[in-house]
Design a protein around this motif. Structure first.
Motif, PDB file in Angstrom:
ATOM      1  N   THR A   1      14.297  48.009  48.139  1.00 37.24           N
ATOM      2  CA  THR A   1      15.350  48.258  48.910  1.00 37.24           C
ATOM      3  C   THR A   1      15.738  49.541  49.155  1.00 37.24           C
ATOM      4  N   ILE A   2      15.953  50.543  47.954  1.00 40.56           N
ATOM      5  CA  ILE A   2      16.318  51.657  47.986  1.00 40.56           C
ATOM      6  C   ILE A   2      15.123  52.598  48.923  1.00 40.56           C
ATOM      7  N   GLY A   3      13.994  52.082  48.621  1.00 44.32           N
ATOM      8  CA  GLY A   3      13.020  52.795  49.298  1.00 44.32           C
ATOM      9  C   GLY A   3      13.080  52.512  51.036  1.00 44.32           C
ATOM     10  N   VAL A   4      13.191  51.323  51.370  1.00 45.39           N
ATOM     11  CA  VAL A   4      13.283  51.101  52.744  1.00 45.39           C
ATOM     12  C   VAL A   4      14.536  51.814  53.090  1.00 45.39           C
ATOM     13  N   GLY A   5      15.529  51.884  52.291  1.00 45.61           N
ATOM     14  CA  GLY A   5      16.823  52.805  53.022  1.00 45.61           C
ATOM     15  C   GLY A   5      16.387  54.335  53.143  1.00 45.61           C
ATOM     16  N   ILE A   6      15.615  54.799  52.289  1.00 47.28           N
ATOM     17  CA  ILE A   6      15.280  56.258  52.098  1.00 47.28           C
ATOM     18  C   ILE A   6      14.356  56.254  53.390  1.00 47.28           C
ATOM     19  N   GLU A   7      13.450  55.429  53.745  1.00 47.11           N
ATOM     20  CA  GLU A   7      12.508  55.514  54.876  1.00 47.11           C
ATOM     21  C   GLU A   7      13.350  55.498  56.135  1.00 47.11           C
ATOM     22  N   ARG A   8      14.131  54.398  56.447  1.00 45.12           N
ATOM     23  CA  ARG A   8      15.168  54.439  57.503  1.00 45.12           C
ATOM     24  C   ARG A   8      16.055  55.543  57.648  1.00 45.12           C
ATOM     25  N   GLY A   9      16.435  55.932  56.406  1.00 42.37           N
ATOM     26  CA  GLY A   9      17.684  56.908  56.801  1.00 42.37           C
ATOM     27  C   GLY A   9      16.846  58.429  56.895  1.00 42.37           C
TER      28      GLY A   9
ATOM     29  N   ALA B   1       8.637  51.238  57.298  1.00 40.77           N
ATOM     30  CA  ALA B   1       9.659  50.800  56.361  1.00 40.77           C
ATOM     31  C   ALA B   1       9.007  49.849  55.101  1.00 40.77           C
ATOM     32  N   MET B   2       8.437  48.814  55.518  1.00 43.62           N
ATOM     33  CA  MET B   2       7.767  47.763  54.653  1.00 43.62           C
ATOM     34  C   MET B   2       6.784  48.476  53.684  1.00 43.62           C
ATOM     35  N   THR B   3       5.997  49.516  54.143  1.00 42.60           N
ATOM     36  CA  THR B   3       4.970  50.229  53.310  1.00 42.60           C
ATOM     37  C   THR B   3       5.734  51.167  52.658  1.00 42.60           C
ATOM     38  N   PHE B   4       6.613  51.668  53.080  1.00 41.61           N
ATOM     39  CA  PHE B   4       7.321  52.632  51.826  1.00 41.61           C
ATOM     40  C   PHE B   4       8.118  51.631  50.993  1.00 41.61           C
ATOM     41  N   GLY B   5       8.575  50.566  51.259  1.00 41.42           N
ATOM     42  CA  GLY B   5       9.185  49.937  50.286  1.00 41.42           C
ATOM     43  C   GLY B   5       8.453  49.070  49.669  1.00 41.42           C
ATOM     44  N   LEU B   6       7.255  48.984  49.870  1.00 42.53           N
ATOM     45  CA  LEU B   6       6.346  48.290  49.065  1.00 42.53           C
ATOM     46  C   LEU B   6       5.914  49.509  47.997  1.00 42.53           C
ATOM     47  N   GLY B   7       5.780  50.599  48.278  1.00 42.35           N
ATOM     48  CA  GLY B   7       5.261  51.726  47.551  1.00 42.35           C
ATOM     49  C   GLY B   7       6.469  51.890  46.299  1.00 42.35           C
TER      50      GLY B   7
ATOM     51  N   TRP C   1      12.499  65.675  47.581  1.00 43.49           N
ATOM     52  CA  TRP C   1      12.878  66.396  46.374  1.00 43.49           C
ATOM     53  C   TRP C   1      14.335  66.412  46.182  1.00 43.49           C
ATOM     54  N   GLY C   2      15.024  66.414  47.337  1.00 42.37           N
ATOM     55  CA  GLY C   2      16.651  66.533  47.551  1.00 42.37           C
ATOM     56  C   GLY C   2      17.234  65.021  46.975  1.00 42.37           C
ATOM     57  N   ILE C   3      16.509  64.085  47.431  1.00 43.70           N
ATOM     58  CA  ILE C   3      16.756  62.657  47.125  1.00 43.70           C
ATOM     59  C   ILE C   3      16.706  62.491  45.610  1.00 43.70           C
TER      60      ILE C   3
END
Lengths: 532, 249, 396
Positions: A314-322, A430-436, A339-341
């Motif tokens: 979920t955090i990953g999806v958030g980072i991707e979308r945001g 978003a899903m790909t990044f969330g999966l990773g 890196w900032g994140i």
């Protein structure tokens, strides 16, 4: 009935045994005589007692050997004292000491202690209990005496338990090997048996070289050389196992990165922090379970798996979308933003949980270790290897056999075309990044078993993970697998020669050189399309 | 080898495959000095890959690629090949967008390419005159101080052609030069290329048949990585195989 | 030839920047030495050293900008060159301690005596000589960058791959310098310096001199960078940044262009490190931390990459912020730094300088939005045929 038979057998045995000049003596009297006996007399008494073959003498001899046998100076009685309990050495009954009792230890020396051990071993060689027989056989092995060969022969003939039999044969072989009376052929024949006797074979063999005739020394040396070679092979295999174990950790840490970097081309420097968040999720899950459902404690890691996947995914999806979706096609900017994140996530966790290490306890089924032939394998490491492989193949399955995987590959290969065919590319991104990220979380669960859970956890893995992905070849999951295992094994093989730190430096340098040779990694995709 | 002598570009039996896919299959093409050759063919015929091979971007798996009768191009990299005198214009115009039109040409101008030669380079009057001349030829003189990014698509095509001229190559490889140009611009381009081919060899890849007709040169039709037909445009376009595979009925 | 290049370098902007830092090099030491403490305009000595530290960071940021902003090479290992320059200076300062160390050994630094070393390792020889040490400040980072860059650029390791291996390089050096066996003081690094050129490093005059030297070095760095970026080579560098393979087809040896920029930049970083060490009084392996190198990138990004003044402003502003945060809200510094990374990349791709130009409209309206778009072009590949008739590629 059985005891009867056994006693009979012992009697027959003892009759046959030349050392045991069988003569019935009064056990109680002999034990009592110990009170006043000199060391020399004690030795005779021990031999006599052992010669009875009666199990009743065992407690007295054991106590004597352990230094627990005392003589009461007042009464002249011989007693066993262990802690505050005092018993009679022959009957085993509890004894109340008189007020004027004055116990003095019956002293033994080392040579007597050895005699006692050997005597006891001979005694217990015929015990009903296989464990007792085994320890008896090992007693002979530790203290070979040619006099015991006939005894061992008989015990071997009667033995039915394979383990015990092997121990007895080992003991016999060693005894023969050390026996200057035996024929040279017999002694040589014993060499391979001794060589196969187990872990200490090399030490035992090399100590057998003293006083041995020349030709025997030669065959012993040959056997030692063979053993050392074998040991080197097992040592190498052990190193391979350690390497595989390290490699599986690298695989877990890198595989999520292989998705975000390899499939999406996104450099996620916060990947390590996803691993760290997975570890903290495990910590929280276990804490909750311990406080509320202690019965489930053994399953807390299993429960943490989906939890960690969901949290980090979920955090990953958030980072991707945001953030990341605004930076597609600008990998260097993505690198800086993520890196900032990672700094923010680290500091957030540090603010909430403090900078100190947290603990996740291992479930019982992951504790301990086992011997697999010559390899020692801890269950924790073993399960991590299995887990890493499961995650790897699941991911392969997701990529190759599911609609999401198909869409992911389509978007990777030609975003515009995929989009015009009706694939919702932002959703797939978003899903790909969330999966990773979710897989990074799973890695975090596994890492709780081998690493400290601290806000810096991720930092220890990020560079290694990048090395694995780059080394294996970007966009290729098999490359990641091979890369992780290769680096793990190479690291463990360099460690003994170069030390852990220098080994790691060497690996880094080798990867840097390797990338010069093959800028696209081990399993590079070829073709005009990827040459950009 | 002997056959390569006296040719400008000599490709013989060239093959290259990517992951088992044969992008170029036993391709043989010859370009004479001061000759123009137009190459047509469907998408995936291997036109761009052929250019990649000549300019050193892709190494062929097999075959001979000779320049000017004696230089083996398969052993050289892009920069060396460019410095031999082979200029390339890309399918999508690629100019340096954050430089001015003038600077784009100044960089392309045939001058020593070494690090310190470039570091201490100062444009001579002669160089400036040459750049101005090229700017006039490609009709960009009035925009010389603008960033290349602000040019229209057609103007970028012209600028890239100008950069080719500034390089002063012996062989020009021109990939789809008239995409995005108006009819009159197309006509001008054809005229310019014909002029250039008086003294240099030019290879043009194009889909625009009327443009190819205006070039009036020898035509080669490629398909699936090898030569399908060769000759004048009329001969090639009447070839039944070409009609079947490329032009359509 | 050189004069022409110099003339070209000194455009209006460069003259301003160089002039300002030369003035600073004179005025700040004067305000420190000539105006008595307590009086208006006095600059306390600690502040002189702090400002000197910022200016050495500014040189480092400018060095990074030369490769990143102008040549498109995102080095995540520039901290390593900075640290190597610093170590070379630190070794000189260690040798000046002489018998004043805890163990009083005239030749061996304390940590070597502590480790029971009997003689000075070969690579410490000569560092008692100031000029030898200064040569090493330039040569060690320069040679490392040259060798590393030679192999990397020749093999066409580009983009994020290059970033990752530069990061691996500094990480490997970090691990190496942590080892006691390396002979660089291990974990503790080099510290407790006494003299520089026969004068105590703590002396007020030396502090002021070091500051002046740093400001002058910064001015010279701006001059050198201006000379490079205003030359034709500078234009080729930008061309390499925006469309690397196109530059190659023009006949330029991209690998040499990059190698030149990378090596010059590493030397500048080494000089910055050498100026930094005597002013902060310590150099330890922590300077090799990959995080430090990435922080340098954000200085350049905040100020505005691809400009000469941007990275200088960025380095000073971010480090002022860091000093302020770590004294007032130490907990929040990493949040602020993290947010800075995210916000600058998302909303301020051209940094403060770009923002300034936007607000005050001094930029020509025609200036293209090159920085983000151009790099996007490189990564996607400038040859659109890759989208068109390429065969399908398997994902795994």
């Amino acid at each position: 009935m059985l005891t009867h038979l056994r006693n009979l057998l012992v009697a027959v045995l003892l009759f046959l045994a030349p050392a045991a000049q069988a003569q019935q003596i009064d056990i109680a009297a002999s034990v009592a005589a110990m009170a006043e006996a000199s060391l020399k007399e004690l030795a005779t008494i021990v031999t006599d007692l052992a010669a009875t073959g009666d199990p009743a003498v065992v407690p007295a001899l054991t106590a004597l050997g352990d230094g627990d046998l005392y003589a009461d100076e007042t009464t002249g009685r011989v007693l066993i004292q262990r802690g505050s309990t005092v018993t009679d050495p022959v009957t085993g009954e509890h004894v109340e000491l008189g007020a004027d009792a004055d116990l003095s230890k019956i002293r033994v020396n080392n040579s007597l202690r050895r005699d006692i051990a050997a005597a006891l071993a001979g005694m217990t060689l015929m015990s009903d209990n296989p464990a007792t027989r085994l320890s008896a056989a090992n007693g002979f092995l530790a203290n070979p005496d040619p006099a015991n060969i006939p005894l061992l022969d008989e015990a071997i003939a009667a033995e039915t338990n394979a383990d015990v039999l092997r121990a007895m044969q080992n003991a016999r072989a060693l005894t023969v090997l050390r026996d200057s009376e035996s024929s040279i052929e017999d002694r040589q024949a014993a060499v391979p048996l001794v060589a196969g006797s187990g872990r200490n074979a090399i030490t035992i063999l090399s100590s057998s070289r003293t006083d041995a005739p020349e030709e025997l020394v030669a065959s012993i040396n040959a056997a030692i050389a063979g053993l050392e070679q074998e040991r080197a092979v097992w040592g190498a295999l052990q190193n391979v196992w350690f390497g595989v174990s390290l490699g599986s950790v690298l695989l877990l840490a890198a595989i999520g990165l292989a998705i975000t970097f390899g499939v999406m081309g996104v450099i996620n420097m916060a990947h390590g922090e996803m691993v760290m968040l997975g570890a903290y999720t495990t910590f929280i899950v276990q804490l909750t379970i311990r406080n509320n459902f202690p019965g489930l404690l053994d399953y807390s890691l299993l429960i943490a798996l989906p939890a960690a996947f969901l949290v980090t995914g979920t955090i990953g999806v958030g980072i991707e979308r945001g953030i990341i979706r605004w930076l597609y096609g600008r990998p260097l900017e993505t690198l800086l933003a993520t890196w900032g994140i990672s700094l923010i996530l680290q500091q957030t966790v540090r603010s909430i949980f403090g900078p100190t290490n947290q603990m996740v306890i291992a479930p019982t089924w992951m504790a301990g270790s086992t011997e697999f032939f010559g390899l020692s394998i801890t269950y924790g490491r073993f399960w991590i290897v299995i887990f890493a492989l499961i995650v790897f193949f699941m991911l392969l399955l997701v990529l190759n056999r599911t609609p999401l995987g198909l869409q992911m590959r389509a978007v990777t290969q030609n975003r515009r075309m995929a989009s015009s065919m009706g694939i919702r590319t932002p959703f797939v991104d978003a899903m790909t990044f969330g999966l990773g990220s979710g897989i990074a979380g799973l890695a975090g669960v596994a890492l709780t078993q081998i690493d400290n859970i601290s806000p810096n956890l991720g930092q220890n893995y990020i560079i290694d993970s990048f090395m694995v992905v780059v080394f294996g070849g970007v966009g290729n999951l098999w490359g990641t697998l091979v890369g992780a295992l290769t680096l793990g094994v190479a690291n463990k093989f360099l460690e003994p020669y170069a030390g852990a730190v220098l080994g790691k430096i060497l690996i880094l340098v080798l990867i840097i050189l390797f990338i010069q040779r093959r800028p696209r990694g081990l399993f590079a995709l070829k073709g005009r399309a990827v040459e950009q | 080898m002997s056959k390569a002598l006296d040719t400008m570009l000599y490709l013989d039996g060239v093959s290259v495959s990517f992951d088992g896919f044969k992008a170029i299959n036993n391709l043989s093409i010859i370009v004479q000095p001061a000759e123009m050759l137009a190459i047509i063919g469907p998408n995936g015929a291997g036109k761009t890959t052929m250019m990649d091979i000549i300019t050193g971007k892709t190494r062929p798996d097999a075959g001979e690629v000779m320049f000017d009768g004696r230089t083996d191009l398969t052993k050289l990299d892009e920069a060396a090949i460019a410095n031999l005198g082979i200029g390339r214009k890309f399918q999508k115009p690629t100019v340096f967008e954050s430089h001015t039109v003038w600077d784009n040409l100044a960089m392309a101008l045939r001058k020593p390419r070494g690090i310190f030669a470039t570091l201490f380079y100062s444009a001579s009057n002669e160089d400036e005159a040459r750049i101005t001349e090229i700017l006039e030829t490609v009709r960009l003189l009035h925009r010389k101080d603008e960033f290349a990014a602000n040019l229209s698509h057609g103007q970028k095509q012209w600028l890239e052609i100008g950069m080719l001229l500034a390089q002063d190559p012996k062989l020009l490889l021109v990939d789809e030069p008239v995409a995005g140009m108006t009819d009159s611009e197309t006509e001008e381009t054809a005229k310019l290329l014909r002029e250039i081919s008086v003294t240099r060899s030019v290879v043009v890849v194009e889909h625009d048949m009327s443009f190819v007709r205006e070039l009036g040169s020898r035509v080669v039709c490629l398909a699936e990585g090898s030569v399908l037909a060769e000759g004048s445009l009329d001969q090639v376009s009447k070839n039944p195989v070409v009609i079947e595979r490329y032009l359509g009925r | 030839m050189l004069t022409q290049a110099l003339f070209r370098a000194l455009d209006r902007k460069a003259i301003w920047v160089i002039g300002i830092f030369l003035a600073v090099a004179i005025l700040v030491p004067m305000a420190n030495l000539l105006i008595p403490p307590g009086q208006f305009g006095h600059v306390p000595t600690y502040l002189v050293s702090l400002l000197g530290k910022y200016l050495s960071y500014a040189i480092l940021a400018l060095a990074l900008d030369l490769v990143w902003g102008y040549c498109g090479i995102l080095s995540l290992g520039h901290g390593a060159f900075f640290a190597l320059g610093g170590y070379a200076m630190g070794m000189y300062l260690m040798r000046q301690i002489g018998t004043r160390g805890v163990y009083g050994n005239p030749v061996l630094p304390d940590f070597m005596v502590f480790l029971n070393w009997k003689e000075l390792p070969w690579y410490w020889q000569g560092f008692d000589n100031f000029w030898f040490a200064m040569a090493m400040v330039v040569l060690v980072p320069g040679i490392l960058a040259f060798v590393f860059g030679f192999f990397a650029f020749r093999s066409r390791v580009t983009g994020v791959y290059l970033s990752i291996i530069t990061q691996a390089m500094t990480f490997a050096l970090l691990l190496a310098f942590f080892r006691n066996d390396m002979g660089f003081g291990g974990n503790n690094g080099l510290t407790d310096f006494k003299d520089i050129l026969g004068t105590p490093v703590q002396a007020q005059a030396i502090r002021a001199t070091l500051f002046a030297a740093t400001a002058i070095a910064l001015a010279l760095s701006v001059l050198v960078c201006s000379m490079i970026v205003n030359s034709k080579l500078g234009k080729v560098m930008v061309a390499v940044r925006d469309a690397e393979s196109r530059t190659r087809f023009l006949g330029y040896r991209v690998e040499y262009v990059k190698l030149f920029a990378f090596t010059v930049s590493a030397i500048m970083a080494g000089i910055a490190g050498a100026l930094y060490v005597p002013q902060v009084g310590i150099i330890n392996p922590g300077e090799f931390e990959p995080g430090n190198s990435i922080e340098v990138v954000i200085w350049a990004a905040v100020g505005g990459r691809g400009t000469l003044i941007g990275p200088i402003i960025g380095a000073i502003v971010v480090n002022l912020g860091k000093s302020w945060f770590t004294t007032v809200f130490p907990e929040f510094w990493l949040f602020a730094l993290g947010a800075l990374f995210v916000l600058v990349t998302l909303f301020l791709p051209k940094g403060i300088v770009g923002l300034w130009k936007q607000i005050f409209g001094r930029a020509r309206a025609a200036h293209p939005d090159t920085t983000p778009k151009a790099s996007a072009d490189i990564e996607r590949g400038e040859d659109p045929a890759t989208f068109g008739d390429a065969q399908p590629r398997p994902a795994e």
